[in-house]
Design an enzyme around this catalytic site. Structure first.
Site, mmCIF file in Angstrom:
data_model
loop_
_atom_site.group_PDB
_atom_site.id
_atom_site.type_symbol
_atom_site.label_atom_id
_atom_site.label_comp_id
_atom_site.label_asym_id
_atom_site.label_seq_id
_atom_site.Cartn_x
_atom_site.Cartn_y
_atom_site.Cartn_z
ATOM 1 C CE1 TYR A 1 10.666 -52.053 30.938
ATOM 2 C CE2 TYR A 1 12.208 -51.582 29.226
ATOM 3 C CZ TYR A 1 11.904 -51.932 30.514
ATOM 4 O OH TYR A 1 13.267 -51.936 31.385
ATOM 5 C CB SER B 1 15.191 -49.042 30.174
ATOM 6 O OG SER B 1 15.825 -50.248 29.127
HETATM 7 N N1 LIG Z 1 17.008 -56.267 33.825
HETATM 8 C C1 LIG Z 1 17.045 -55.642 32.841
HETATM 9 O O1 LIG Z 1 17.514 -56.138 31.768
HETATM 10 C C2 LIG Z 1 16.749 -54.455 32.995
HETATM 11 C C3 LIG Z 1 17.384 -53.450 31.980
HETATM 12 C C4 LIG Z 1 16.759 -52.087 32.011
HETATM 13 C C5 LIG Z 1 16.106 -51.560 32.949
HETATM 14 N N2 LIG Z 1 15.636 -52.360 33.798
HETATM 15 C C6 LIG Z 1 14.821 -51.965 34.974
HETATM 16 O O2 LIG Z 1 15.349 -51.928 36.096
HETATM 17 C C7 LIG Z 1 14.365 -52.106 36.975
HETATM 18 C C8 LIG Z 1 14.468 -53.243 38.043
HETATM 19 O O3 LIG Z 1 14.365 -54.467 37.138
HETATM 20 P P1 LIG Z 1 15.222 -55.798 37.780
HETATM 21 O O4 LIG Z 1 15.616 -56.459 36.322
HETATM 22 O O5 LIG Z 1 15.823 -55.603 38.818
HETATM 23 O O6 LIG Z 1 13.659 -56.673 38.000
HETATM 24 P P2 LIG Z 1 13.427 -57.923 38.828
HETATM 25 O O7 LIG Z 1 14.732 -58.643 38.999
HETATM 26 O O8 LIG Z 1 12.399 -58.503 38.441
HETATM 27 O O9 LIG Z 1 12.964 -57.237 39.968
HETATM 28 C C9 LIG Z 1 11.569 -56.533 40.017
HETATM 29 C C10 LIG Z 1 11.653 -55.861 41.484
HETATM 30 O O10 LIG Z 1 10.325 -55.083 41.488
HETATM 31 C C11 LIG Z 1 9.432 -55.388 42.508
HETATM 32 N N3 LIG Z 1 8.023 -55.135 41.953
HETATM 33 C C12 LIG Z 1 7.685 -55.242 40.648
HETATM 34 N N4 LIG Z 1 6.361 -54.866 40.309
HETATM 35 C C13 LIG Z 1 5.960 -54.289 41.483
HETATM 36 C C14 LIG Z 1 4.876 -53.577 42.105
HETATM 37 N N5 LIG Z 1 3.941 -53.445 41.270
HETATM 38 N N6 LIG Z 1 5.103 -52.888 43.128
HETATM 39 C C15 LIG Z 1 6.127 -52.933 44.057
HETATM 40 N N7 LIG Z 1 7.221 -53.587 43.545
HETATM 41 C C16 LIG Z 1 7.345 -54.300 42.286
HETATM 42 C C17 LIG Z 1 9.744 -56.955 42.466
HETATM 43 O O11 LIG Z 1 9.339 -57.600 44.103
HETATM 44 P P3 LIG Z 1 7.746 -57.929 44.194
HETATM 45 O O12 LIG Z 1 7.398 -58.829 42.955
HETATM 46 O O13 LIG Z 1 7.878 -58.680 45.502
HETATM 47 O O14 LIG Z 1 6.818 -56.859 44.067
HETATM 48 C C18 LIG Z 1 11.428 -56.949 42.604
HETATM 49 O O15 LIG Z 1 11.724 -56.534 43.621
HETATM 50 C C19 LIG Z 1 13.035 -51.971 36.200
HETATM 51 O O16 LIG Z 1 12.352 -50.822 36.381
HETATM 52 C C20 LIG Z 1 13.246 -52.339 34.810
HETATM 53 O O17 LIG Z 1 12.464 -51.642 34.058
HETATM 54 C C21 LIG Z 1 15.898 -53.611 33.703
#
Ligand SMILES: NC(=O)c1ccc[n+]([C@@H]2O[C@H](COP(=O)([O-])OP(=O)(O)OC[C@H]3O[C@@H](n4cnc5c(N)ncnc54)[C@H](OP(=O)(O)O)[C@@H]3O)[C@@H](O)[C@H]2O)c1
Length: 257
Positions: A148, A138
């Site tokens: 985080y 991130s």
């Molecule tokens: N959205 C943002 O603004 C943003 C910005 C920078 C970086 N990121 C990073 O991008 C990545 C994806 O985030 P996102 O925004 O796409 O989040 P999201 O929409 O909340 O999706 C999270 C995914 O991870 C899975 N997950 C969560 N906890 C888990 C666990 N303990 N074991 C296995 N699977 C797990 C969830 O499925 P289940 O609940 O079914 O397990 C879901 O498929 C993360 O690493 C986040 O830190 C996000």
């Protein structure tokens, strides 16, 4: 045909990776905790793109979950050519407001799982002389932002160091640093997003397209959007005390503090 394993494939950035890679003809191993959602995703991607999509239910906050994915990545038959370590989450609240157990779970998912899965994958890839790993970090990696940001800083440092160590092996590693992306991430953490300006939001599909192009170019760090690239350039020359004041408040408010 090559195979990609994506953790956190069912929502947000992981789902965008799954759509893009399936459209490009890769077989997939889909990893998350919700089996029903994984099965629906696998069926949809198979029907739409004619690829094979395997479901692997695993909670990466647990020993059993990490071990199950390590075993899949270590398999020499039906090996995995591309690993996307994407699963992640946020905890709402500032330091000492978040229960320690939740902080430790974050380190398990963001750091221990990423280390172990990257190692299992690259060990097998190095033998074959080819493969790739995308570790989703991130832009929070570059600013003081609690556990985080610290965990994502670890992802960046670890990935770029490993990429250097594996130079010449045919295995590429890249840390992906998205800015804000519209996904389930903030809602799951109970974080408000109302005061975030519209221009700061990125589209997950565009982000993934840019990330895969950066991987193909051999980059070890990808900040896909020009706006965030410019901001991270500014962050480098701004006093840390000033950055910390802004970033530690944004979107993390718990109570009236
Ligand atoms: N959205 C943002 O603004 C943003 C910005 C920078 C970086 N990121 C990073 O991008 C990545 C994806 O985030 P996102 O925004 O796409 O989040 P999201 O929409 O909340 O999706 C999270 C995914 O991870 C899975 N997950 C969560 N906890 C888990 C666990 N303990 N074991 C296995 N699977 C797990 C969830 O499925 P289940 O609940 O079914 O397990 C879901 O498929 C993360 O690493 C986040 O830190 C996000």
């Amino acid at each position: 045909m090559t195979t990609a394993l994506i953790t956190g494939s069912t929502a947000g950035i992981g789902a965008a990776f799954a759509r893009r890679l399936a459209a490009d003809g890769h077989n997939l191993v889909l990893v998350a905790r919700d089996t029903k959602r994984l099965r629906e995703q696998a069926t949809e991607l198979h029907d739409r793109h004619g690829i094979e999509a395997e479901v692997l239910t695993a909670d990466l906050a647990t020993e059993d979950g990490i071990t199950a994915v390590e075993e899949r990545l270590g398999r020499r038959r039906d090996g995995v050519d591309l690993l996307v370590n994407n699963a992640g989450f946020a905890n709402k609240g500032r330091y000492l407001e978040v229960p320690l157990a939740d902080e430790l779970t974050m380190l398990k998912v963001h750091c221990e799982a990423v280390l172990r899965l990257t190692s299992a994958a690259t060990d097998a890839m190095r033998e074959r002389g080819r493969g790739g790993v995308v570790n989703v970090a991130s832009v929070a990696a570059f600013v003081p932002r609690g556990t985080y940001g610290a965990s994502k800083a670890w992802v960046v440092q670890f990935t770029q160091g490993a990429a250097r160590d594996l130079e010449g092996s045919g295995v590429r590693l890249m840390a992906l640093c998205p800015g804000l992306v519209r996904t389930e991430f903030h809602e799951r953490a109970g974080m408000g997003t109302d005061n975030i300006p519209k221009w700061m939001w990125l589209d997950a599909d565009k982000l993934v397209k840019a990330a895969l192009a950066d991987l193909a170019r051999g980059k070890s760090l990808s900040i896909p959007d020009p706006r965030y690239k410019a901001m991270m350039g500014l962050v480098k020359v701004t006093p840390r005390a000033l950055i910390g004041g802004v970033t530690s408040r944004t979107g993390r408010k718990y109570g009236p503090k």
